[in-house]
Design a protein around this motif. Structure first.
Motif, PDB file in Angstrom:
ATOM      1  N   PRO A  48       0.807  -1.222   0.000  1.00  0.00           N
ATOM      2  CA  PRO A  48       0.000   0.000   0.000  1.00  0.00           C
ATOM      3  C   PRO A  48       0.843   1.276   0.000  1.00  0.00           C
ATOM      4  O   PRO A  48       0.964   1.970   1.010  1.00  0.00           O
ATOM      5  CB  PRO A  48      -0.834  -0.128   1.277  1.00  0.00           C
ATOM      6  N   VAL A  49       1.415   1.580  -1.170  1.00  0.00           N
ATOM      7  CA  VAL A  49       2.199   2.802  -1.355  1.00  0.00           C
ATOM      8  C   VAL A  49       1.416   3.708  -2.297  1.00  0.00           C
ATOM      9  O   VAL A  49       1.529   3.577  -3.518  1.00  0.00           O
ATOM     10  CB  VAL A  49       3.579   2.509  -1.974  1.00  0.00           C
ATOM     11  N   PRO A  50       0.590   4.597  -1.803  1.00  0.00           N
ATOM     12  CA  PRO A  50      -0.186   5.439  -2.717  1.00  0.00           C
ATOM     13  C   PRO A  50       0.719   6.328  -3.549  1.00  0.00           C
ATOM     14  O   PRO A  50       1.765   6.795  -3.084  1.00  0.00           O
ATOM     15  CB  PRO A  50      -1.063   6.261  -1.758  1.00  0.00           C
ATOM     16  N   LEU A  51       0.316   6.566  -4.793  1.00  0.00           N
ATOM     17  CA  LEU A  51       1.111   7.438  -5.653  1.00  0.00           C
ATOM     18  C   LEU A  51       1.285   8.822  -5.049  1.00  0.00           C
ATOM     19  O   LEU A  51       2.282   9.502  -5.312  1.00  0.00           O
ATOM     20  CB  LEU A  51       0.456   7.556  -7.032  1.00  0.00           C
ATOM     21  N   ALA A  52       0.325   9.240  -4.251  1.00  0.00           N
ATOM     22  CA  ALA A  52       0.429  10.551  -3.616  1.00  0.00           C
ATOM     23  C   ALA A  52       1.606  10.637  -2.657  1.00  0.00           C
ATOM     24  O   ALA A  52       1.978  11.737  -2.230  1.00  0.00           O
ATOM     25  CB  ALA A  52      -0.870  10.873  -2.872  1.00  0.00           C
ATOM     26  N   ALA A  53       2.221   9.481  -2.317  1.00  0.00           N
ATOM     27  CA  ALA A  53       3.384   9.494  -1.433  1.00  0.00           C
ATOM     28  C   ALA A  53       4.653   9.956  -2.151  1.00  0.00           C
ATOM     29  O   ALA A  53       5.644  10.299  -1.497  1.00  0.00           O
ATOM     30  CB  ALA A  53       3.608   8.098  -0.850  1.00  0.00           C
ATOM     31  N   GLU A  54       4.637   9.958  -3.476  1.00  0.00           N
ATOM     32  CA  GLU A  54       5.816  10.401  -4.212  1.00  0.00           C
ATOM     33  C   GLU A  54       6.069  11.894  -3.985  1.00  0.00           C
ATOM     34  O   GLU A  54       5.123  12.691  -3.961  1.00  0.00           O
ATOM     35  CB  GLU A  54       5.633  10.186  -5.715  1.00  0.00           C
ATOM     36  N   PRO A  55       7.333  12.315  -3.837  1.00  0.00           N
ATOM     37  CA  PRO A  55       7.614  13.758  -3.815  1.00  0.00           C
ATOM     38  C   PRO A  55       7.148  14.381  -5.127  1.00  0.00           C
ATOM     39  O   PRO A  55       7.332  13.804  -6.195  1.00  0.00           O
ATOM     40  CB  PRO A  55       9.148  13.816  -3.677  1.00  0.00           C
ATOM     41  N   ARG A  56       6.549  15.559  -5.047  1.00  0.00           N
ATOM     42  CA  ARG A  56       5.976  16.192  -6.246  1.00  0.00           C
ATOM     43  C   ARG A  56       7.033  16.378  -7.336  1.00  0.00           C
ATOM     44  O   ARG A  56       6.750  16.215  -8.527  1.00  0.00           O
ATOM     45  CB  ARG A  56       5.342  17.530  -5.869  1.00  0.00           C
ATOM     46  N   ASP A  57       8.258  16.727  -6.946  1.00  0.00           N
ATOM     47  CA  ASP A  57       9.291  16.962  -7.958  1.00  0.00           C
ATOM     48  C   ASP A  57      10.007  15.688  -8.391  1.00  0.00           C
ATOM     49  O   ASP A  57      10.953  15.738  -9.176  1.00  0.00           O
ATOM     50  CB  ASP A  57      10.315  17.979  -7.457  1.00  0.00           C
ATOM     51  N   ARG A  58       9.539  14.536  -7.871  1.00  0.00           N
ATOM     52  CA  ARG A  58      10.124  13.253  -8.269  1.00  0.00           C
ATOM     53  C   ARG A  58       9.021  12.255  -8.641  1.00  0.00           C
ATOM     54  O   ARG A  58       9.204  11.043  -8.515  1.00  0.00           O
ATOM     55  CB  ARG A  58      10.988  12.677  -7.144  1.00  0.00           C
ATOM     56  N   GLU A  59       7.895  12.754  -9.112  1.00  0.00           N
ATOM     57  CA  GLU A  59       6.829  11.852  -9.513  1.00  0.00           C
ATOM     58  C   GLU A  59       7.313  10.941 -10.635  1.00  0.00           C
ATOM     59  O   GLU A  59       8.001  11.375 -11.556  1.00  0.00           O
ATOM     60  CB  GLU A  59       5.605  12.648  -9.949  1.00  0.00           C
ATOM     61  N   GLY A  60       6.966   9.676 -10.507  1.00  0.00           N
ATOM     62  CA  GLY A  60       7.485   8.656 -11.408  1.00  0.00           C
ATOM     63  C   GLY A  60       8.505   7.771 -10.727  1.00  0.00           C
ATOM     64  O   GLY A  60       8.856   6.709 -11.245  1.00  0.00           O
ATOM     65  N   VAL A  61       8.969   8.168  -9.528  1.00  0.00           N
ATOM     66  CA  VAL A  61       9.971   7.357  -8.835  1.00  0.00           C
ATOM     67  C   VAL A  61       9.413   5.987  -8.483  1.00  0.00           C
ATOM     68  O   VAL A  61      10.130   4.974  -8.556  1.00  0.00           O
ATOM     69  CB  VAL A  61      10.509   8.083  -7.575  1.00  0.00           C
ATOM     70  N   ALA A  62       8.124   5.888  -8.122  1.00  0.00           N
ATOM     71  CA  ALA A  62       7.544   4.582  -7.800  1.00  0.00           C
ATOM     72  C   ALA A  62       7.550   3.675  -9.016  1.00  0.00           C
ATOM     73  O   ALA A  62       7.800   2.463  -8.917  1.00  0.00           O
ATOM     74  CB  ALA A  62       6.117   4.751  -7.272  1.00  0.00           C
ATOM     75  N   THR A  63       7.279   4.246 -10.182  1.00  0.00           N
ATOM     76  CA  THR A  63       7.313   3.456 -11.417  1.00  0.00           C
ATOM     77  C   THR A  63       8.721   2.952 -11.697  1.00  0.00           C
ATOM     78  O   THR A  63       8.907   1.767 -12.039  1.00  0.00           O
ATOM     79  CB  THR A  63       6.817   4.316 -12.599  1.00  0.00           C
ATOM     80  N   ILE A  64       9.723   3.811 -11.561  1.00  0.00           N
ATOM     81  CA  ILE A  64      11.113   3.393 -11.808  1.00  0.00           C
ATOM     82  C   ILE A  64      11.546   2.360 -10.780  1.00  0.00           C
ATOM     83  O   ILE A  64      12.235   1.379 -11.118  1.00  0.00           O
ATOM     84  CB  ILE A  64      12.055   4.610 -11.808  1.00  0.00           C
ATOM     85  N   VAL A  65      11.148   2.531  -9.524  1.00  0.00           N
ATOM     86  CA  VAL A  65      11.464   1.531  -8.497  1.00  0.00           C
ATOM     87  C   VAL A  65      10.861   0.183  -8.869  1.00  0.00           C
ATOM     88  O   VAL A  65      11.522  -0.864  -8.801  1.00  0.00           O
ATOM     89  CB  VAL A  65      10.957   1.999  -7.114  1.00  0.00           C
ATOM     90  N   SER A  66       9.592   0.178  -9.293  1.00  0.00           N
ATOM     91  CA  SER A  66       8.938  -1.087  -9.642  1.00  0.00           C
ATOM     92  C   SER A  66       9.620  -1.766 -10.825  1.00  0.00           C
ATOM     93  O   SER A  66       9.649  -2.998 -10.912  1.00  0.00           O
ATOM     94  CB  SER A  66       7.458  -0.852  -9.948  1.00  0.00           C
TER      95      SER A  66
END
Length: 447
Positions: A48-66
């Motif tokens: 349960p890592v909501p996308l809203a947890a990403e820093p605004r200036d690093r959005e997309g980091v969850a996708t790259i991590v996955s």
């Protein structure tokens, strides 16, 4: 001698397979679906890592991590990991949704323990090699260029941007933008993974032909050893909300386009429980769920404006949407919009008993086929868990659907059909924007 034709009995009510629910020694929640006859075991791990947890200036980091968790770990290089997956017949895929990060595993039952071990390695000890992070970041940037060149995706992107408030995470691409990805580094991936990829409240679904006790033993010896350090973080970000000015028309200009992509929708219901949700799949089927539904019968069969257009209720977190989407001939853009409005107005007058019966029969009688594989069962169970629902939801809405009346369905439609309408068009604005504006569907903006 004549033989009497046997009576055809209606099929028995179908229910979603029952899960065996357990907790591993580390507290990890597990749902097991033993399905005899399935040769491949399907596993889904929800974090349960909501996308809203990403820093605004690093959005997309969850996708790259996955995408990079399996590109080398503390124990194996990227090439070694690839060889281990291939030699053991294990497929691993990972990605993100608005509500969390997920990992999919496919393996033969005899190799499922190996699959769990490899997944644990990716979840707990990825090293995020700088060259791999940069490679996937560049691939994502190239993907953005391809997406923006596709009118369907471009329409979806603009629809979400128009429909949601600017502070809503759902108003921006889940994989990040060029700007947010430009400065993304390996250190960003390491920090995000360390903070958010944890077993706290994680959920595992396993479906296939297996002995439940043996499967629990495999899980406890692998994913049961997954542990987190420190206190689990809490995402502190605005919730997604519809924009106050969403009731307008946005025309994305594509000079010379011979077709126009249409996204036409408004706020709809969330999925609260099966009984409440039951009318909405039927309405989706009747209005835009098949090639002979109301939208296609007019725009495709009668007018020849489109190869096909679909419309359906789409649940989101906290609320939902009704969205009709598809492409039409460019010169048919104004008339297609006019006709869509008329179709929706006619639904306000009510669906028929025949339409209700056909929708209920199709949706209820095809359910066993839709969930006939371990993969489909695991997918549905994991997807529902991410939004706080159990698979009883499927059983309940199918049961409630069979007792729906015309009044039930019509009331469900009218509850939402007067909402402000968001309309996004992707096509040649120079040729058609003035005609669209003359329809009076809302304030027109050309982008």
């Amino acid at each position: 001698m004549s033989i009497a034709r046997p009576d055809v009995r209606p099929p028995k009510a179908w229910a979603f397979p029952e899960a065996e629910r357990h907790r591993l020694s580390n507290g990890l929640q597990v749902a097991l679906y033993p399905l005899p006859g399935q040769h491949v075991t399907s596993t889904r791990i929800n974090i349960p890592v909501p996308l809203a947890a990403e820093p605004r200036d690093r959005e997309g980091v969850a996708t790259i991590v996955s995408r990079t968790m399996d590109e080398g770990t503390a124990s194996h290089t990227a090439d070694e990991m690839a060889e281990l997956f291939e030699s053991n017949g294990v497929g691993l895929n990972a990605g993100v949704a608005q509500q969390g990060l997920w990992v999919d595993l496919e393996a033969t039952t005899r190799n499922v323990g190996t699959a769990f071990g490899l997944a644990l390695e990716c979840l707990t000890e990825p090293v995020f090699p700088e060259n791999e992070v940069n490679r996937h970041r560049q691939q994502r940037l190239s993907q953005i260029d391809q997406e923006l060149a596709d009118p369907g995706y471009r329409g979806t992107l603009e629809f979400m941007r128009t429909f949601y408030t600017p502070t809503s995470r759902a108003s921006r691409p889940s994989g990040g933008s060029r700007e947010s990805l430009a400065g993304l580094t390996r250190d960003d991936c390491v920090a995000f993974h360390r903070q958010w990829v944890r077993p706290d409240d994680a959920f595992v679904v396993v479906a296939g032909d297996f002995d439940p006790q043996a499967m629990l033993t495999e899980l406890d010896g692998t994913l049961g050893r997954w542990s987190g350090q420190g206190t689990a973080p809490v995402a502190d970000a605005p919730t997604d909300a519809p924009a106050d000015d969403r009731g307008r028309v946005v025309f994305v200009h594509r000079p010379g386009s011979v077709q126009t992509e249409i996204q036409y929708g408004w706020v709809g219901p969330a999925r609260e429980n099966g009984t409440q949700w039951a009318p909405h799949p039927v309405l989706s089927y009747v209005i835009g769920g098949t090639p002979h539904a109301r939208i296609d019968s007019v725009l495709r069969e009668d007018k020849g404006y489109t190869y096909g257009m679909r419309g359906s209720f789409r649940p989101r977190s906290g609320f939902g949407q009704f969205v009709a989407s598809g492409s039409v001939r460019g010169d048919a853009t104004p008339d297609a919009l006019r006709l869509l409005g008329e179709i929706f107005a006619q639904v306000d007058e009510g669906v028929t008993a025949d339409e209700l019966r056909e929708g209920v029969d199709f949706l209820s009688m095809t359910a066993p086929a839709r969930y006939a594989t371990a993969d489909s069962v695991a997918d549905e169970a994991a997807s529902l868990q991410l939004v706080g629902l159990d698979t009883d939801f499927i059983t309940d809405y199918l049961a409630a659907m069979r007792s729906l009346t015309v009044d039930d369905v019509n009331s469900a439609w009218r509850q939402w059909s007067s909402q402000p309408r968001t309309i996004v068009l992707v096509g040649d604005a120079d040729k058609y924007a003035a005609q669209v504006d003359a329809l009076g569907l809302g304030e027109l903006t050309i982008v």
